[in-house]
Write a protein that holds these residues in place. Structure first.
Motif: not given
Lengths: 360, 406
Positions: A262-283
């Motif tokens: 469940s990796i986080y791919m970087e899009c054309e705008y240079g942002h890492f994306h969570t998929s439906v299989f994953s999430d992130i929370i900044i703590r």
């Protein structure tokens, strides 16, 4: 949670409310699963105050610091069902982590990686250049993080070519002939960020070679590791590679051996994306409360895949910033973020260290 | 003779500024607490007190206070007993800590007042405190009165690759190694002359015992909390003497009340004074989980944030010193009595700081239960104060020779 239950779901297709529902159920049930089947995990959860009967919002679920996998063996499946053990060296000085995979978890990792990658590069396999040495993957049962990543991404290659020799030198002759041979095809290139930079880009510059890879797609990840002082920005990285071989499509990903697949791919705008299989929370370090959009904090990664080991909710040693949710210009739904660096080890005052060098 | 300076090229000389250490080998030891030594240190204290930079560093001010004539004379009275004839052992090689800025200076002073010549290896990490003190030592060497005494010590710095430790070990009479344990192992690979010996300060573990019944009656709990802060957070809970285990004595009810009162007061201070490093927050969580797996029935106590991490124990095991973390991580245990604790002490235990316990009771505890470990029993708030007795060594006796005269 069986991934087979989500056969047709696209990786970036769920809006916040729907994804929340999915994650609340799957992640809470994973916490219960590990509580039931992993004795050390149960002791940790009893200590911190997890109630297996309670329905949690996934934001309130407990998270394990990734370094724990280097301190304790954590496995939620019977040992005889473990088909593969992944290992990472951890950061310098730390014990290496052990990640135990049974058949189901390993298969789900592959399925999810395929889904995510396909949405970026299509489902058709293509000739693949791996910026690494074949010698690193000649390994046994114990798979290092590097090898796991290489073999995972290799699935997208119709044929594979390792571009580095055993001494980690670029094999320019082999590279040339491979490119000639597949002139009319779209070539995939995979490698770790610092290896692509040091052993591919820099070697091409040194050799004065400019292969035509304008039609190729580069996928890289893993960051800069020990080459932090050589690191360049993502923009500069892409530009330099474009200059030397004309490559235009470059995808970085953020991921870790503790959550393979469940990796986080970087899009054309240079942002890492969570998929439906994953999430992130900044703590926030101060109290582990979730940070606001735009506020830097510690990255917690969540994945619905880890079933044979309790790695579905982890606190990394990386810093990052949540940029937004469901509204990235690239059109993909889900949270998108950037990684801003490693958590520095604090200068600790005290009287227990007089040695001025590294002890091995 | 230029042996030392020829051999040793990668050394940074903090004092004297020119490499001139060869003569150190040939200077004899002096009487302990000699007039020269006391005058020298008193003058050093004066220079430090005048340095405007020193005001920003309480540890430098405390050090200067320690060096005052008045204090040294008091120590002389306490440590030089009878009519004993004592001379320094000769040359002491000090390997001092890289993460306590002022300890090197205390180590030097211990060497000086016990009558020795000293080579002090200061950490190559730069500290303003070390700079201030080295500068004062340099200034003092220019004063005519202290010129000769100033040739009795050298402060140097070098990294681990340098072979200097081998050489200094081969010529010293006593080697003082401030831990950690890895450093001690590493330095010990270098041979000492047959008559010489090591004084080692290994990794230690410390605890604090609080009498809840007494604490509940305390009129100035904030002062107790402030002392506790100085014992712990002031040095990121990383001094050997910093407690990692808090033991409560008293009835269940009193202990609960005392805990609330105590931690509320500590929290108020930490919140204002302490900066929590993000990595410490993660380390505390990891330590807690690790401890949870290795121990039985521990619970995290509710706290508003990660500044103070409290881990409540139902039982106390001998491996408790494995579960520690810097920056405010405390295991807490309610004990029925001091007697119960003596079962878990090992030689790793160093400082027992206490509140609300009578001295008589503490003496009985030592003499009757004879605990393994525990070298210091110190009132809460005073654990980081240096004394001439350290880790069970009387440093004056250890660093000097008693001459038998019949």
């Amino acid at each position: 949670m069986n991934i087979a239950e989500l056969p047709d779901i696209q990786p970036y297709s769920l809006r916040k409310a729907d994804k929340e529902k999915l994650l609340n159920t799957t992640l809470t049930s994973l916490s219960r699963h590990h509580y039931a089947y992993c004795a050390p995990y149960r002791k940790m959860m009893d200590g911190i105050g997890f109630d297996p009967k309670k329905d949690y919002h996934y934001v309130d679920l407990m998270f394990l610091p990734v370094q724990l996998f280097g301190m304790i063996e954590l496995c939620s499946a019977p040992k005889e069902e473990i088909v593969r053990t992944l290992t990472s060296s951890g950061t310098s000085g730390q014990a290496r982590s052990l990640i135990f995979l049974d058949k189901e978890t390993a298969a789900n990792q592959t399925k999810v990686l395929t889904k995510i990658m396909s949405s970026f590069i299509g489902t058709k396999r293509a000739p693949m250049i791996i910026i690494d040495s074949e010698s690193v993957i000649k390994n046994r049962n114990l798979l290092s993080a590097n090898v796991a990543a290489i073999s995972g991404f290799s699935l997208f290659g119709s044929t594979r070519m390792f571009a580095l020799n055993e001494k980690m030198e670029l094999n320019t002759e082999l590279l040339k002939s491979f490119i000639e041979q597949h002139e009319s095809e779209r070539i995939l290139i995979f490698g770790f960020t610092f290896k692509v930079y040091r052993h591919f880009y820099k070697e091409l510059i040194k050799a004065g070679i400019k292969p035509d890879l304008s039609n190729a797609v580069l996928i890289h990840g893993g960051g800069w590791k020990k080459l932090e002082n050589e690191s360049v920005s993502a923009k500069e990285f892409n530009k330099k590679l474009n200059d030397v071989c004309g490559i235009r499509r470059v995808y970085n990903y953020y991921g870790m051996v503790e959550q393979t697949g469940s990796i986080y791919m970087e899009c054309e705008y240079g942002h890492f994306h969570t998929s439906v299989f994953s999430d992130i929370i900044i703590r926030r370090a101060h109290d582990f409360s979730p940070a606001d959009v735009g506020e830097e904090g510690i990255i917690q990664v969540l994945s619905i895949l880890p079933k044979s080991y309790p790695g579905h909710s982890l606190l990394t040693e990386d810093k990052g910033i949540l940029l937004g949710e469901d509204d990235c210009s690239c059109g993909r739904l889900g949270k998108y973020f950037k990684v801003t660096g490693r958590l520095e080890h604090a200068e600790i005052r005290g009287c227990s260290d007089t040695y001025d060098g590294k002890i091995n | 003779m230029t042996l030392m300076t020829e051999k040793l090229t990668d050394i940074e000389y903090l004092f004297p500024k020119e490499p001139s250490m060869d003569n150190l080998v040939h200077i004899p030891g002096e009487e302990t607490f000699s007039e020269n030594a006391i005058a020298y240190l008193d003058a050093l204290a004066h220079i430090l007190n005048k340095d405007p930079r020193a005001k920003n560093y309480p540890d430098v001010a405390t050090f200067a206070f320690f060096c005052r004539k008045g204090n040294l004379l008091q120590l002389k009275k306490k440590y030089l007993y009878g009519n004993s004839l004592r001379l320094g052992r000769g040359l002491i090689f000090h390997i001092t800590p890289s993460n306590m800025p002022v300890t090197f200076a205390y180590s030097l002073v211990f060497g000086i007042i016990s009558g020795n010549v000293n080579i002090v290896k200061v950490s190559s990490k730069k500290y303003a405190q070390a700079d201030i003190i080295c500068n004062a030592i340099y200034e003092l060497s220019k004063e005519r009165k202290h010129q000769i005494f100033s040739t009795r010590h050298a402060l140097i710095s070098y990294n681990a690759e340098c072979s200097a430790s081998t050489y200094f070990s081969s010529i010293c009479d006593v080697r003082i190694i401030w831990g950690g344990n890895d450093t001690i192992d590493e330095i010990r690979k270098n041979k000492l002359p047959p008559h010489s010996f090591d004084v080692t300060f290994a990794d230690r573990y410390s605890l604090c015992v609080i009498n809840a019944d007494k604490f509940n009656a305390e009129k100035s709990p904030e002062q107790v909390a402030s002392g506790f802060y100085n014992d712990t957070y002031l040095f990121d809970q990383n001094a050997c003497s910093s407690p990692h285990l808090i033991v409560w004595l008293g009835t269940d009810e009193n202990v609960e009340t005392a805990k609330r009162k105590f931690w509320n007061n500590v929290y108020d201070l930490v919140k204002v004074r302490y900066i929590l490093q993000p990595h410490s927050a993660v380390d505390k969580l990891a330590t807690f989980y690790y401890q949870a797996v290795q121990s039985e029935r521990i619970k995290k106590a509710d706290m508003p944030d990660n500044l103070i991490w409290r881990t409540e124990l139902k039982e106390l095991s001998k491996d408790i010193d494995n579960y520690r973390c810097n920056g405010g991580y405390f295991s807490e245990y309610k004990a029925s009595s001091l007697r119960e604790l003596s079962n878990v002490f090992t030689n790793k235990f160093q400082t027992l700081s206490y509140y609300g316990i009578e001295k008589e009771e503490l003496i009985q505890f030592i003499t009757q239960l004879k605990p393994i470990g525990i070298d210091r029993i110190i009132p809460i708030g005073k654990t980081t104060e240096f004394s001439l007795t350290h880790d069970g060594f009387n440093l004056i006796d250890t660093l000097s020779r008693e001459i038998e005269l019949l």
